[in-house]
Design an enzyme around this catalytic site. Structure first.
Site, PDB file in Angstrom:
ATOM      1  CB  SER A 131       0.242  -5.392   5.082  1.00  0.00           C
ATOM      2  OG  SER A 131      -0.366  -6.493   5.528  1.00  0.00           O
ATOM      3  CB  SER A 175      -4.385   1.270   4.147  1.00  0.00           C
ATOM      4  OG  SER A 175      -3.384   0.814   2.861  1.00  0.00           O
ATOM      5  CE  LYS A 192      -4.704   1.891  -0.347  1.00  0.00           C
ATOM      6  NZ  LYS A 192      -3.993   0.658  -0.215  1.00  0.00           N
ATOM      7  CB  SER A 205      -0.983   0.109   1.195  1.00  0.00           C
ATOM      8  OG  SER A 205      -2.022  -0.841   1.034  1.00  0.00           O
TER       9      SER A 205
END
Length: 496
Positions: free
Chosen positions: A442, A327, A83, A80
């Site tokens: 993760s 997330s 992002k 992530s």
């Protein structure tokens, strides 16, 4: 219809970037930042003893100078941390004040007796904040506007995005979970964390020997297959809640003690179907008679329509908080398709990735050092080098949207959910709390952490630690703690 933003959750808790603070201060010395030899030796020893594949880059946040690297030029899965690029691209491409729009339109004339001699269209543009309560509100507004009966059809227009609801990085198992939920232009969220395309299933033990009661945050088109049993009060509860792949069937199995409660957050199979089922139900509840109660999906006519309702979401800068703090993959996929729609007039993942690439190229992100196929980082094919990550984060500080980006990141050890986010249970000791503002990552056997950190002497750093080969964050946390607690030696000289 206005929705609650997360500003209240952040009131009094906004942490200014250490770089902002350092730039505001004046000094008559220039400082050369380094990591001490003892810290470098500790890091090398720790990393050489580890069985994980690791890439690390440490950079001075004020000057951008590299202070430490370890396999920093190797491509590693972003998880992530992807992002960070998606969020920055969205803030730049769409703007901090971008709002998602949902409209209700009609065709035909409305007679004096309240009969609409035409059709009604619910037109979506991917609003991740759209909630069942909004659909209830729409129905009540239509009734208040004099619509008592609809002689035509109820249509859902999901054409703002394509109907490929799952991003490339989402596999079969992920698609059944809240973090792998499908995305459409007509999806709804069950909560104020904007988990689009998901529902919460609630199970409560009834009387011993009976099936437990099952309820949904919004049932829509979902069907329950209840095979669970209620056992006597005080007994062990072991309930399983799952959706069968490719269907709208939610299975509840196992046992639950009388009076006990449990719940689970799962994805829906078809977000547009779910939303439209809720909408038609709410129209009926509002007292509007539907001659044709079965909805259809269709594109709204370009001419001959009347806009009855225009609903806008909170601005993107507010949506960024749950997106980054928690997330949220659904928001990532939604923003990716929205950027594709704005830049290339195609609401597809491929066009959205192309829009992110356009942003990346304009911000000196090397296509060799950062590769991706989606906006969430859920795919193992999304890769970056640690060196590219810290370089990108260094330059991000100069962007006009930096404050919004920085504020949206999880804060280490801060137990407020919408402040600490995915870092609220890490780095919780008094000497570490609030000193790390970074994005976690993760996926299976991959853990990552990249962002802004403040050493114990107040100096700001940018750090990226990318690991693969384990689902533990122990190595990352050890490395970051060592870096932050470095006894920094500074050489200084007076300026003229």
């Amino acid at each position: 219809m206005k929705r609650v933003s997360f500003a209240s959750a952040l009131a009094g808790l906004f942490l200014f970037s250490p770089v902002m603070e350092s730039q505001a201060a004046t000094t008559n010395t220039t400082q050369k930042e380094i990591l001490t030899n003892s810290t470098i030796k500790t890091l090398n020893k720790t990393l050489e003893a580890s069985t994980l594949t690791t890439g690390i880059s440490v950079r001075d946040a004020k000057t951008g100078k590299s202070l430490y690297t370890y396999n920093a030029k190797n491509l590693m899965s972003t998880a992530s941390n992807m992002k960070l690029l998606t969020g920055s691209a969205a803030l730049s491409t769409l703007g901090e004040n971008y709002r998602f729009t949902t409209t209700v339109k009609t065709t035909g004339k409305l007679k004096k007796n309240g009969t609409l001699m035409g059709d009604i269209y619910l037109v979506g543009q991917g609003d991740p904040t759209l909630h069942k309560s909004d659909l209830t509100h729409f129905a009540k507004v239509l009734k208040a506007k004099g619509i008592k009966k609809i002689s035509g059809h109820v249509y859902g227009d999901e054409s703002w995005f394509d109907n490929k609801y799952l991003a490339p990085g989402i596999n079969k198992a992920d698609s059944l979970t809240y973090y792998g939920a499908p995305v459409s232009a007509l999806a709804t969220s069950p909560n104020k964390e904007y988990d689009t395309g998901t529902v919460v299933v609630y199970v409560k033990g009834d009387k011993e020997g009976k099936e437990p009661k099952v309820a949904f945050s919004a049932k829509g088109h979902l069907k329950v297959v209840n095979k669970a049993k209620t056992v006597k009060k005080g007994d062990t509860t072991a309930i399983k809640i799952s959706r069968k792949y490719g269907t709208n069937k939610v299975y509840v199995t196992g046992k639950i003690a009388e009076g006990s409660k449990t719940d689970k957050w799962i994805s829906v199979d078809d977000p547009s179907k779910h939303t439209m089922t809720i909408f038609t139900t709410e129209l009926t509840k509002a007292g509007i008679i539907l001659k044709n109660p079965a909805y259809k999906l269709a594109v709204t006519p370009k001419k001959g329509t009347t806009t009855r309702i225009t609903d806008k979401s909170v601005p993107l800068k507010s949506i960024m908080v749950p997106f980054m703090k928690l997330s949220n993959n659904g928001i990532a996929d939604t923003l990716t398709k929205t950027m594709g729609k704005k830049v290339f007039n195609k609401g597809t993942n491929a066009s959205g990735v192309k829009a992110i690439q356009t942003y990346a190229t304009a911000h000196s992100v090397s296509a060799k050092n950062w590769t991706y196929i989606d906006g969430s980082g859920l795919s193992h094919q999304d890769k970056v080098t640690a060196n590219q990550m810290t370089k990108f984060l260094y330059h991000a500080q100069k962007e006009k949207y930096y404050k919004t980006l920085y504020t949206s990141l999880p804060v280490a050890g801060n137990d407020e959910r919408m402040v600490g986010g995915t870092l609220r249970y890490r780095f919780t000791t008094a000497d570490m709390v609030n000193r790390i503002v970074a994005k976690t990552g993760s996926i299976n056997n991959v853990r990552t952490l990249s962002g802004y950190m403040t050493q114990k002497d107040g100096d700001p750093l940018i750090v990226s630690v990318l690991t693969s080969g384990s689902s533990s964050t122990a190595l990352i946390d050890s490395v970051v703690t060592t870096i932050i607690n470095d006894d920094v030696v500074v050489t200084a000289k007076k300026t003229k």
